[in-house]
Design an enzyme around this catalytic site. Sequence first.
Site, PDB file in Angstrom:
ATOM      1  N   ILE A 202       0.991  -0.854  -0.073  1.00 44.06           N
ATOM      2  CA  ILE A 202      -0.111   0.096  -0.179  1.00 44.06           C
ATOM      3  C   ILE A 202       0.596   0.957  -0.022  1.00 44.06           C
ATOM      4  O   ILE A 202       1.075   1.397   0.963  1.00 44.06           O
ATOM      5  CB  ILE A 202      -0.991  -0.028   1.435  1.00 44.06           C
ATOM      6  N   ARG A 289       0.215  -8.397  23.393  1.00 42.25           N
ATOM      7  CA  ARG A 289       0.968  -8.367  23.790  1.00 42.25           C
ATOM      8  C   ARG A 289       0.911  -6.647  24.591  1.00 42.25           C
ATOM      9  O   ARG A 289       0.046  -5.797  24.048  1.00 42.25           O
ATOM     10  CB  ARG A 289       2.396  -8.574  23.774  1.00 42.25           C
TER      11      ARG A 289
HETATM   12  P1  ADP Z   1       5.802  -5.994  12.322  1.00 37.61           P
HETATM   13  O1  ADP Z   1       5.391  -7.530  13.075  1.00 37.61           O
HETATM   14  O2  ADP Z   1       6.958  -6.152  11.417  1.00 37.61           O
HETATM   15  O3  ADP Z   1       6.380  -4.737  13.084  1.00 37.61           O
HETATM   16  P2  ADP Z   1       3.957  -5.383  10.188  1.00 37.61           P
HETATM   17  O4  ADP Z   1       3.077  -6.166   9.448  1.00 37.61           O
HETATM   18  O5  ADP Z   1       2.994  -4.871  11.320  1.00 37.61           O
HETATM   19  O6  ADP Z   1       5.227  -5.908  11.047  1.00 37.61           O
HETATM   20  O7  ADP Z   1       4.397  -4.277   9.277  1.00 37.61           O
HETATM   21  C1  ADP Z   1       5.292  -3.169   9.878  1.00 37.61           C
HETATM   22  C2  ADP Z   1       4.961  -1.467   8.967  1.00 37.61           C
HETATM   23  O8  ADP Z   1       5.456  -2.532   7.530  1.00 37.61           O
HETATM   24  C3  ADP Z   1       3.545  -0.971   8.508  1.00 37.61           C
HETATM   25  O9  ADP Z   1       3.446  -0.271   9.542  1.00 37.61           O
HETATM   26  C4  ADP Z   1       4.051  -0.534   7.361  1.00 37.61           C
HETATM   27  O10 ADP Z   1       4.622   0.842   7.519  1.00 37.61           O
HETATM   28  C5  ADP Z   1       4.999  -1.548   6.625  1.00 37.61           C
HETATM   29  N1  ADP Z   1       3.881  -2.437   6.150  1.00 37.61           N
HETATM   30  C6  ADP Z   1       3.804  -3.329   6.506  1.00 37.61           C
HETATM   31  N2  ADP Z   1       3.056  -4.021   5.675  1.00 37.61           N
HETATM   32  C7  ADP Z   1       2.630  -2.824   3.989  1.00 37.61           C
HETATM   33  C8  ADP Z   1       1.759  -3.514   3.148  1.00 37.61           C
HETATM   34  N3  ADP Z   1       1.453  -4.397   2.896  1.00 37.61           N
HETATM   35  N4  ADP Z   1       1.771  -2.289   2.674  1.00 37.61           N
HETATM   36  C9  ADP Z   1       3.286  -1.110   3.100  1.00 37.61           C
HETATM   37  N5  ADP Z   1       3.397  -0.986   3.888  1.00 37.61           N
HETATM   38  C10 ADP Z   1       3.401  -1.973   4.636  1.00 37.61           C
END
Ligand code: ADP
Length: 446
Positions: A202, A289
């Site tokens: 995205i 958590r």
């Molecule tokens: P983690 O568990 O390592 O924190 P997340 O899945 O929560 O990983 O994603 C962390 C960050 O990565 C998000 O806040 C965003 O900035 C980026 N991100 C994750 N998925 C997407 C996506 N599908 N498109 C764009 N950015 C993404």
Amino acid sequence: MFKKVLIANRGEIALRILRTAKELGVKVVVAHSDVDAKSLPVLLADEALCIGPASSAQSYLNIPNLLSAAVVSGADAIHPGYGFLAENAQFAEMCRDYGIIFIGPTPDNMRALGDKANARKVAREAGVPIVPGTDALVDVDEAKQAAAEIGYPVILKASAGGGGRGMRVVHNDADLERNVLQAKEEAKAAFGNPEVYLEKYIEEPKHIEVQVLGDGERVIHLWERDCSIQRRHQKLLEEAPSTLPKAVRTAITESAVRLASHVGYKSAGTLEYLVDREGNFYFIEMNTRIQVEHPVTEMITGLDLVAEQFRIAAGEKLAYPQDQIPCRGHAIEVRINAEDPSKDFRPSIGKIETLHFPGGPGVRVDSHLYTGYSIPPNYDSLVAKVIVHASDRDKAIHRMQRALFETALEGPGLKTTIPFHRKVLENAFFRRGAVYTNFIARRMSE
Ligand code: ADP
């Protein structure tokens, strides 16, 4: 309530948990590595037990030693904090086997939601929108076919990933094959699980997350946080509530309650979403958590989230209906990391010689630092969180500027993220709430 809790963590979060335990009249045992023997949580604990050398694998991740420490000290509960063993279902299960209450969700909750690819399935079942993408990938051909349907760019993610690690953005077919293979290798090495899946990437989303509390029967939400200010997918500044339109806030918080209720969630948890420019939101993962940024939610609701975790783990039911959860004013947290922002946020360690934290109305500091303390090189670089609360976002920004102006955190060679935060707070785009996950790359590159 419990008689004695063992804190299986370190740093600011160990101190944060200790504070609530003291207020609840629960005795505190801090389990620590040898280099943390003079850390503030250890000095303030009723009892402290060394569980191993500096290396996390031999101390904060050492399940036999932690369980022995709990048994020897007579603790009836363990709080894992965040990171380390906080989302380890097996550890939670072993605590149960030893008759010790794990202050966190059930092992089943963790298994359903801890694995990111599985959490997507649960979200789908609960009717919560997810980013278009796949389940765990079987092979490269499946990845290519999925990417053709979704359209590039796509992001490859490790099912067991976390902490901003294990993600790769891919722009075309030619790069996909190599990246799928490398991502699997990397995931296996880093997380012990080679499973990866693919999502649409995205462009310029906001990272919005909803805080929930569940008691196994009922789930309520405590509003949302905006954590879009990130570097390499790691959060640096968080605020609550978000600046999203009311209708989007309502829809996203309702969806979070639906998802958490679907698995009978028990404890505090956070559902993370990406929100695009049109206000469409997509669930990405759940953190089962307490989170680093929980204080901003405490500021706007007036609740103590760690105390809620204790009460739920002790078998109490949630004491509030949803409509009694206030959302007052605006709160901002900055993460002060011992890192050098001018050198690509390289970790910076050292001894604290001058330390002065801010005070005054609406200011809170969560930090385990004290004058004379040496920051060990072995762990996370988060050394303090400055949190402010004010009646609206503009006032909160001014209050944070004032708070950082008062802050002094110095030592030979020590660098922190404070100068970086000052720049964010001054930035015109930040001021008007135009924050997206690529904010730093796009608006702060100079
Ligand atoms: P983690 O568990 O390592 O924190 P997340 O899945 O929560 O990983 O994603 C962390 C960050 O990565 C998000 O806040 C965003 O900035 C980026 N991100 C994750 N998925 C997407 C996506 N599908 N498109 C764009 N950015 C993404």
